[in-house]
Each structure stands twice: as structure tokens, then as C-alpha cells.
Design an enzyme around this catalytic site. Structure first.
Site, PDB file in Angstrom:
ATOM      1  N   ALA A 329       0.832  -1.208   0.000  1.00 38.49           N
ATOM      2  CA  ALA A 329       0.000   0.000   0.000  1.00 38.49           C
ATOM      3  C   ALA A 329       0.866   1.257   0.000  1.00 38.49           C
ATOM      4  CB  ALA A 329      -0.987  -0.041   1.163  1.00 38.49           C
ATOM      5  N   SER A 330       0.426   2.273   0.663  1.00 35.03           N
ATOM      6  CA  SER A 330       1.086   3.581   0.545  1.00 35.03           C
ATOM      7  C   SER A 330       2.457   3.620   1.178  1.00 35.03           C
ATOM      8  CB  SER A 330       0.212   4.655   1.186  1.00 35.03           C
ATOM      9  OG  SER A 330      -1.055   4.614   0.601  1.00 35.03           O
ATOM     10  N   THR A 331       2.828   2.571   1.904  1.00 31.22           N
ATOM     11  CA  THR A 331       4.149   2.598   2.543  1.00 31.22           C
ATOM     12  C   THR A 331       5.274   2.618   1.526  1.00 31.22           C
ATOM     13  OG1 THR A 331       4.141   0.168   2.680  1.00 31.22           O
ATOM     14  CG2 THR A 331       3.356   1.374   4.606  1.00 31.22           C
ATOM     15  N   VAL A 332       4.954   2.262   0.264  1.00 34.16           N
ATOM     16  CA  VAL A 332       6.027   2.260  -0.742  1.00 34.16           C
ATOM     17  C   VAL A 332       6.056   3.546  -1.551  1.00 34.16           C
ATOM     18  CG1 VAL A 332       6.256  -0.224  -0.960  1.00 34.16           C
ATOM     19  CG2 VAL A 332       4.558   0.976  -2.332  1.00 34.16           C
TER      20      VAL A 332
END
Lengths: 639, 371
Positions: A329-332
Site C-alpha cells: 500500500a502507501s508505505t512504498v
């Protein structure tokens, strides 16, 4: 004879007898010669062969198991120890009346019919001077009760054997693993490794976790006792002893306090927490929830207990921290931002206007931002801080899957980190080739867009995610995460495990690191940052990135309502972070399954962990001069 | 008759008590070696040692008693001893006690008795008596009758079954016939006949366990834990003794009980293990000394009966030695023959010493009577 024998020639008869007697004595000599020459062959020519066989008869080599190495945490707290377990053993030949003795023992100790049955089964196949266990795993009270009455039971004794014990139980199961009795498969591997002799007396072997991964180090070297035995196999005397070399005591990077904190944070939830030291790759805490008690396995887990673990919906046997595969998800987004900057697709000043929707020319499909009405005008920094999806849809579109796939693979996505656990999955970094092989389908442009927000076939494990975040923190330097810190040398010092560096990521423009890391700083410290609330008023400065992974596709014109979705299909809450921002000591990944949004669920847990970490590590609560400068610098930068 | 020719001062003390000095010396040395070996073979059991010592004493007394009887009396007794022996052998087959799967004992209420032991002496006595009735060498028909005298008890004992004893008894009779001067041509012929008889024995006369012993003898490694175990362990004991031996009480094969039957039939293995080839040569020297002395006594005997009996007893003693050593070292199949005067066991020792008593009677009384 007087009648019949008229003439008897006595001297002729005497001569005849003398001749025959001479022949006889010659024959005696010849036959004794045969005996002697045969004995000469046996005793002189074949002497060595027979001596070897004679020694083979009488000399037996008995292996002595080495004591397994202990496991300590980084501060010397004992995590795996060897404890004596007691069993009640009977030597049949020393017992006058077995039924009476058994009867008396049954009165003294709780001995089940099954135990008596097993005892007789073992008894039948054994020599009468060999001890046979009647009851195993006696508790201390039972040991005491028997010891007081021991004089009444000649031939009955309590024997102690060392057995593994994990004082922290379920806290460390997914790190330490456990040992259990060597089974057929283990034995096959031991034989393949040419280690049969070394394991000749060993009872247990590492089955999981560190116990398995560092088995060679922990096991030690078998010792031998050379004994003289008689034809029954009874030991007459000990000829020689070569003591075993105990296994190495190993020290982990794990901090048990931090690990316990992680366990507390995840209580009642499915998920995992990984804390590492970015400079070394050392794993400070690694907890997967729910866990289970490894001590159950050491003495053979009961079938009911095992099937309960195996069939539990929460799947406690899975090490979520290293085997759990989640969309990142948005962690990358920071990783992708770096790629965009490096590829000069965007600059620090590239802006888009986000209306909450992203469309491709000539495609009907609409990709939504998590914020329905959009974030308005965003640049790369703000896109990370507020976790703007649209910006990354567009970035992914412009980068294309090939460049993303290649660069993210270089970061370590879709590959094993090489952590010292066999229980690790590589997860998946999608590519055209992968999709062709997996689904026999071409890669569609529509597949690329959600890759921008870490979805669309992209999965990672918490340890892998931590590993890539560490790479960001280290500006491209990469170290393999390691649970083991080192082992105790014979001198009592710690022989540190060398850092395992991987091929670093080299950028064209080193300033790009700063842009990305600054944006992560913003996530926590700037006004719109998604983790701003969670990290309010921390005495340290941290940076991070939230993530909320969709497990359930919402229809094109529907809105996502949490309460409508089955619990197991709810979003995974994720958070990656590190602190202190300027000189990172620790990085953390929190993944909570089906917990909802990352900023509201995962970030507070990460904060609790960081709070705990810095409280425990006597991090100065007052901000130092340099910290204040850092803050000032960032505030000006953010403008 | 010619007694007057001997001056009284020439009659030594030993002669007066009818003891042959060299022979008794050989026997006593052998018994001492036997006791030492037995002590080791029984795992240093003083009780067993004491009992064997008692048996030896009894046997020596028996020898002394037998030595006092004039050879002429033995000659007269021969036919009766033989006839009684045959009757008892038949009785054993009909009413005998079982012991270790073989009918050997006759329970005479007062004593239990092994008639086959008595036949060890009665058969050579009978053969010697029969042949010495005629001029030597015996004629073919006389030889034939002598063989019948040998074969009847041999078969009766073999049926008990006791292969070892029947072998000893057959040899004792055959030795008497051989020493009497049976023609070499006949010897050659009978040897061939015997060779032809072997397959008949194998297929019709031998019991299963006897066949098994022969098979095991041919290839002991075929059944190393079963029937071959004895002989393999015995060879290991002997071979590992080497030239010098492991030392008295230090034989691991015997002390740690790998060697079966170590104080009875396999005591030679214990001896070989502990004293080595050098010790064995010493032991053989003692045996050879006794045998040579026995043959000298036989040769000096005045009448044909005494010569044949003394020679037969002496050579039978050698057969014990040869068969026992041969079987424990793997040269011969295992038949139950003890190592004379060394193996544990009273019956055979008493018989042997009775035989030596007769030898002594022949040795010491001939001069008194004949010169």
C-alpha cells in the site's frame, strides 16, 4: 590260549608293537603339527584381525550428547535455557518383585495405566540391567515425594535429562522457534549432512526459528565414552572419555523488553511488529500475533493442542512478520517517489492537482484517491505527507511497470531478505513476465496504475518492508536483517556476527534521498501529515509512512463503508517509521490485519513502540540543540 | 617267577606304591595348569575351583586304586566288563535319564552312572584281550571280529546320541587293532570303505543337530549369531591371544563372557587367549610328554595284552587332545570332547585317571611279575 597258540614269538611281537608304536608317535607328531600350524595361522598370521574383532566385541563407543547452547537477548537476558526434566526409571534386574514395586509406586505417584502399559512394552525388548522409564516429566513435588521414599524402592531411581525451556513462552516463538524430538525427516537430513555421529546421542533438534537456523552453532560436538562391555552389553568399566563440546551460547539482537512491548501492543489483534536497527540490520523485535507457547512442542505436543493451533482461523503457526504477504500500500510511496525523481519524471517541484479521481485518456475506469474530494495541488513531498494516491497513479503510469518492477526488485521487493530464519517468504513484485507466467495474461496498463499505491499483485512481508525502509534511511546502503548478534566465545566475549551488506542502491542525484526522507519527516511532523496526530508531542523526532491496504475491491460507483465489509476483508493498517529522524537508531514496521486505516490504527502502535524504545533507552526527553536545528530546518523547508 | 632276580633295594618307593614317576609328574603338572585355567574360565569362582580340586583328588585316588590291580586281573576282567557295559548301554537306551537332550545316564538309585564312560576302558580291554589270544599280527578274520567288538558299543553310544564319546570309543578299539599289527593293506581298504560310508552316515544315521554342527563347522560365518557363534568367538579368543597371550585372568573373550562353554569344551580357547601360542606349545609339551611316557610304558610291557591296552589308552588320550583342540580352533566340527584333565567335569576325568591307573599298573607291576 595255551591250547591254540602253540608257538608264540614274543620278540617278533614286541618288535611289531614297537614299530607300530613308532608309527603312532609319528602320527601324533604330524597331527600335533597340524594343530600347531593352525594355531600359528590364527595367533600369529591373523593375530591383528582377531585382535580387532576381540576389541570389537568388548569395546563399545557410547556417544555423549553435548549441551545445547543457550540463547540470550542483546542485554544478556536468558531466552532459551536447558532445564533438567525428571523421569522415574526402573532397573528390572535390581527389583525383586516387579508387580509389588509397581503397585507401591502407583500409590505414591500418579501413574496411569497407559504409562504402565508402555513400561511393559519397553521392558520386553530390553536387557534386564538397562533402565526403563516408567513415568516421564515428573514435577518437582513428585520428585520430592519419591526421593523421601527412595530407600523403599531399590532399583528405582529418578533420572534427570536436560531439556529445552523457553521462559518467555509465546513472546518469542516466531523468533526462537523451538526444538523437539528428532524425527525421521530430521534424521534423513542429518545423514545427508554426514552428521549422524555428531547427533548420535542428541535427543532434540531445532525445528523452527533461530533454533533451526543456527542449529549447527547451538548443537555442539558430541563426546564419546569408550567402555568395555560383556556379552550382554553391560558396561564393565570405562576406558576413555572424550567430553562433548557444548553448543555455542548465542546472543540475539532482540531486546526482550521491546519484544514484550510488541506483544502487548498486538494483544488481541492479528498482525506483526518488526523493529530493526537500520545501521546494522539487527532485528530488535519481531513479533507475530497471535503466537503460541513453544514449550508445548518440546516434549511432544498433544494432538488436540496441535490441531487447535493448526485449524485456528487466526493461524498462529504462521510467522506474519516474515511469512505474511501483504500489499505494501502507501508505505512504498517514498520508494516510488525516489524512482520518479531519479528517472527525472518528476522533480521536487512537479505538481498535480488532485480532484480525488484519476483517469487515463480513452479509458473508462476511474481510480479514486482515498480522499474523495482529493488533495488539490500536491508536489512529491506533499503527496507522501498526505499520501495522495492520484499523484502516484500518474507517476506509476509515467514510469511504467518495467521500470518500477526493476527498481523495486533492486530495493529487495519480491525477494528474500536473507534474515536468519527459514520461515520467510519472498512475496511478490509483479512484472510483465511474472503475470504472463502466473496468469498467462499480458500486463495491462490498468494493472500499472494501482502499483503506484502499492497494490495490484504487489505484496511484501513486514521484514521485507522494513528492509527497504532501512535502505531509504541508509541512503542506498543495504544490510541483511539479522536476529543473531553473535555468539559467546570461549573467553566469554561476544563474537559479533559480521554485517552482511548487499549491493547498495546507487542514485544519480543524492539530493533525491533527502527529498524522500524529508517527506517521511513531514508525514509525522507537518500539519497535513497522515501520522501527525499519532505522533503528537513525541520527545523524539521520527519519520514514517502510513499505509492502508485494500483487500476488497469497491465497485466503481460505490463508496467504501467499513461496517458493510466482512471483518476478514477489511483493510490492513500499516505503518513504517524510524527515529530519531536525524540519526536513526530504530526503524519499525507495523502491520495490523483487517484493522482499517494505517494512520489511525498502525501509527499509534508504532508510536507506542517508539515511546517505549526511547524511554527504555534513556533517550533524552529534552530536545538537544541539534534536534532543534533539525526541526527549524525542516519547518523552513516545508514553507 | 623271576622275582628273585630283583634286589629289594632296586624297588623304589614309587614302584612299591605302583606309581610311575614321570607319568604322575606329567599328570600333576597338567592338573595344576587345568586348575589355573579353570579358575580364569569360571570368572574366578573359588567354589568351582574347589569342586574341581575335589574331583581331581577323587580321580587321583581312583588312579591309585586302579594301579594296585595286577594287569593279569584286568585281562581276566576284560570280557565281563565289556559284557556288563553292553548290557548297561542297552539299558540306558531303554530306561536312561535324559540330560541335555541325550540319554546318557543310568540311574542306579545310589549313583547316577554313565555306562559310556566305563566303555572307554572296557572296549580297549576287550579288543586287547581278544587279539592277544592269538599270535600277532592278527589275521583278517580276527580283525573283522575285533571290529565287531568295537562297532557294537560305538553304535549304541552314537544312538544316545553322544558323538564325542562314540568317536573316542571307536578310536580306542581301532588303536588296539592297529598296534596289534593289522596289515597296512587292510588299513588302506578299510579307510576307503570308511570314506564310502560317510555319505550313508550323513543321509541315514546323523541327526539333524549333528548335521547342523557339521554345516556350521564348514562355514561358521554363515550363522554368526546362531550355531556359528561358538566357533567364531572361540577363534577370536584364540587368535586375539597372539604369540604371548593376554595374560592369566586377562582374556577379554572369556572374562567378559563372549566365549560360550568356556569352562568345559572351550577351555582351550581360554588358555590360548590368556597364554598365547607360547603357552599352547608349553601345554602341548606336557601332553606330548604324557603320551610319550604312555607309549614307552606300552612298549616295555611284557605281554601283548598289556602292550595293546596301554598303547590304546595312551593314544585315546591323544585323541581327546587332538579333537578338542581341533574343534575349538575350527579344524574339526564341534563334538563334545573335553580337553583332558583341564576341562571342568568329573566323569571323564575319573575315567581318564582310571586309564592312567591301569597304565601305572602295567608300568610298575610288569617287572615285579615278569622278571
Amino acid at each position: 590260549m595255551r591250547k591254540r597258540q602253540t608257538i608264540r614269538d614274543h620278540s617278533a611281537e614286541a618288535n611289531l608293537f614297537a614299530r607300530r608304536a613308532t608309527v603312532a608317535i609319528l602320527i601324533v607328531f604330524v597331527m600335533l603339527g597340524i594343530i600347531v600350524s593352525n594355531l600359528y595361522v590364527l595367533q600369529v598370521e591373523q593375530y591383528e584381525d582377531f585382535q580387532t574383532r576381540s576389541n570389537g566385541n568388548r569395546i563399545k563407543v557410547l556417544p555423549i550428547a553435548p549441551n545445547r547452547g543457550l540463547i540470550y537477548d542483546r542485554n544478556g537476558v536468558l531466552l532459551a535455557e536447558n532445564r533438567p526434566v525428571f523421569s522415574l526409571e526402573l532397573i528390572p534386574e535390581q527389583i525383586d518383585n516387579l508387580p509389588i514395586t509397581l503397585g507401591e509406586l502407583t500409590k505414591l505417584l500418579p501413574i496411569s495405566d497407559e504409562e504402565i502399559e508402555n513400561f511393559f512394552a519397553t521392558l520386553r525388548g530390553q536387557r534386564r540391567f538397562k533402565p526403563v522409564a516408567l513415568k516421564t516429566l515428573l514435577n518437582e513435588e513428585e520428585v520430592a515425594r519419591f526421593s523421601a521414599q527412595k530407600h523403599r524402592f531399590p532399583g528405582v531411581s529418578i533420572e534427570a535429562r536436560l531439556s529445552r525451556h523457553y521462559p518467555f513462552g509465546s513472546t518469542l516463538t516466531h523468533v526462537l522457534g523451538y526444538v523437539a524430538k528428532i524425527n525421521k525427516t530430521d534424521l534423513q537430513k542429518i545423514v545427508e549432512a554426514g552428521q549422524e555421529a555428531n547427533y548420535a546421542a542428541t535427543y532434540d533438534i531445532g525445528k523452527l526459528g533461530i533454533e533451526k537456523f543456527h542449529e549447527d552453532l547451538l548443537h555442539g560436538t558430541v563426546g564419546f565414552q569408550q567402555v568395555e562391555v560383556n556379552n550382554q552389553g553391560r558396561i564393565i568399566r570405562v576406558l576413555d572419555v572424550e567430553p562433548p563440546q557444548p553448543g555455542k551460547d548465542i546472543v540475539l539482537n532482540i531486546d526482550i523488553e521491546l519484544q514484550l512491548a510488541a506483544q502487548r501492543q498486538l494483544e488481541g489483534q492479528r498482525g506483526s511488529i518488526v523493529v530493526t536497527s537500520p545501521q546494522t540490520g539487527g532485528v530488535l523485535a519481531l513479533y507475530s500475533s497471535p503466537s503460541y507457547d513453544p514449550n508445548l512442542f518440546v516434549h511432544g505436543i498433544s494432538r488436540t493442542n496441535y490441531s487447535a493451533l493448526l485449524n485456528s482461523q487466526d493461524r498462529p503457526l504462521i510467522n506474519r512478520a516474515t511469512q505474511g504477504q501483504y500489499p505494501p500500500a502507501s508505505t512504498v510511496k517514498p520508494h516510488l517517489a525516489l524512482l520518479g525523481l531519479e528517472q527525472e519524471i518528476i522533480t521536487a517541484n512537479t505538481t498535480i492537482v488532485d480532484h480525488g479521481r484519476y483517469r487515463l485518456p480513452n479509458v473508462d475506469h476511474v481510480w479514486r484517491d482515498w480522499k474523495r474530494w482529493g488533495h488539490g495541488k500536491v508536489n512529491v513531498t506533499k503527496a507522501i505527507e498526505v499520501s495522495c494516491d492520484t499523484f502516484y497513479y500518474d507517476l506509476a503510469y509515467q514510469l511504467g511497470i518495467d521500470r518500477i518492477s526493476e527498481a523495486m526488485t533492486e530495493f529487495g521487493f519480491g525477494d528474500y531478505t536473507g534474515i536468519d530464519l527459514y520461515e520467510e517468504s519472498d512475496a511478490n513484485m509483479p512484472s510483465r513476465g511474472w503475470k504472463r507466467a502466473r496468469f498467462n495474461q499480458p500486463w495491462y496498463i490498468g494493472d500499472t496504475i494501482p502499483v503506484g499505491i502499492g497494490q495490484s499483485f504487489w505484496t511484501t512481508t513486514p521484514i521485507q518492508l522494513t528492509h527497504t525502509v532501512n535502505t531509504l534511511i541508509n541512503r542506498g546502503e543495504r544490510y541483511v536483517p539479522q536476529i543473531m548478534r553473535g555468539f559467546m566465545s570461549e573467553l566469554g566475549t561476544i563474537e559479533l556476527e559480521p554485517l552482511k551488506s548487499l549491493r547498495p542502491i546507487v542514485v544519480n542525484e543524492p539530493k533525491n534521498w533527502n527529498i524522500v526522507l524529508d517527506a517521511m519527516y513531514g508525514v509525522v511532523n507537518r500539519e497535513d501529515g497522515t501520522a501527525k496526530a499519532a505522533f503528537k508531542d513525541t520527545p523524539y523526532i521520527s519519520a514514517g509512512k502510513t499505509g492502508t491496504a485494500q483487500l476488497f475491491s469497491v465497485g466503481q460507483n460505490e463508496s467504501y463503508k467499513e461496517e458493510d465489509v466482512a471483518e476478514r476483508l477489511r483493510d490492513n493498517a500499516m505503518y513504517v517509521g524510524y527515529a530519531p529522524y536525524e540519526a536513526p537508531e530504530m526503524s519499525i514496521t507495523v502491520v495490523l490485519e483487517n484493522a482499517g486505516g494505517g494512520s489511525s490504527n498502525a501509527a499509534p502502535i508504532a508510536r507506542n513502540m517508539m515511546d517505549f524504545y526511547f524511554r527504555n533507552h534513556s533517550f533524552a526527553p529534552q530536545l538537544s540543540q541539534s534536534d532543534k536545528e533539525v526541526i527549524r530546518k525542516h519547518e523552513t523547508h516545508a514553507d | 617267577m623271576k622275582r628273585t632276580q630283583i634286589k629289594p633295594n632296586q624297588v623304589t618307593f614309587l614302584q612299591r606304591i605302583h606309581v610311575d614317576g614321570p607319568l604322575v609328574l606329567g599328570l600333576l603338572v597338567l592338573m595344576a595348569v587345568g586348575l589355573a585355567t579353570l579358575f580364569s574360565a569360571t570368572g574366578q569362582d573359588p567354589d568351582q575351583l574347589q569342586r574341581q580340586f575335589m574331583r581331581m583328588s577323587v580321580a587321583l585316588v581312583v588312579m591309585m586304586v586302579m594301579a594296585q590291580v595286577p594287569p593279569l586281573a584286568y585281562r581276566r576282567l576284560s570280557i565281563y566288563a565289556f559284557a556288563i557295559g553292553i548290557c548297561m548301554l542297552i539299558a540306558v537306551l531303554l530306561f536312561g535319564d535324559m540330560g541335555k537332550g541325550a540319554q546318557r545316564w543310568l540311574d542306579l538309585k545310589v549313583i547316577r552312572f554313565q555306562p559310556s564312560e566305563m566303555m572307554k576302558l572296557a572296549v580297549p580291554m576287550m579288543v586287547a584281550w581278544y587279539i592277544s589270544n592269538f599270535n600277532l599280527p592278527p589275521k583278517t578274520n580276527q580283525v573283522f571280529i575285533a571290529f565287531v567288538i568295537v562297532v557294537v558299543p560305538t553304535v549304541l553310544i552314537a544312538k544316545q546320541p553322544d558323538l564325542g564319546t562314540s568317536l573316542l570309543i571307536a578310536s580306542s578299539g581301532i588303536f588296539a587293532i592297529f598296534l596289534a599289527g593289522m596289515s597296512w593293506r587292510l588299513i588302506g581298504f578299510l579307510t576307503l570303505l570308511g570314506g564310502a560310508f560317510l555319505p550313508i552316515m550323513w543321509f541315514f544315521l546323523m541327526k539333524e543337530y549333528q548335521k547342523q554342527r557339521v554345516i556350521t563347522f564348514m562355514n561358521p560365518e554363515s550363522d554368526p549369531l546362531g550355531a556359528g557363534y561358538h566357533i567364531i568367538q572361540s577363534k577370536i579368543a584364540i587368535g586375539s591371544g597372539g604369540l604371548h597371550g593376554k595374560g592369566w585372568l586377562e582374556g577379554t573373550q572369556s572374562q567378559l563372557e563372549f566365549l560360550p562353554e568356556r569352562h568345559t569344551d572351550f577351555i582351550f580357547s581360554v588358555f590360548s587367549e590368556e597364554f598365547g601360542l607360547i603357552g599352547v606349545l608349553g601345554l602341548l609339551a606336557i601332553y606330548l610328554f604324557i603320551i610319550t611316557r604312555g607309549l614307552i610304558i606300552a612298549n616295555r610291557a611284557q605281554d601283548a595284552y598289556s602292550k595293546l591296552l596301554a598303547g590304546s589308552i595312551t593314544l585315546t588320550f591323544f585323541v581327546y587332545v587332538f579333537v578338542n583342540m581341533g574343534m575349538v580352533s575350527g579344524l574339526l566340527p564341534v563334538v563334545g570332547v573335553p580337553l583332558p584333565l583341564v576341562s571342568h567335569g568329573g566323569t571323564s576325568m575319573v575315567t581318564l585317571m582310571a586309564g592312567f591307573g591301569i597304565l601305572m599298573a602295567i608300568s610298575t607291576q610288569k617287572r615285579l611279575l615278569s622278571r
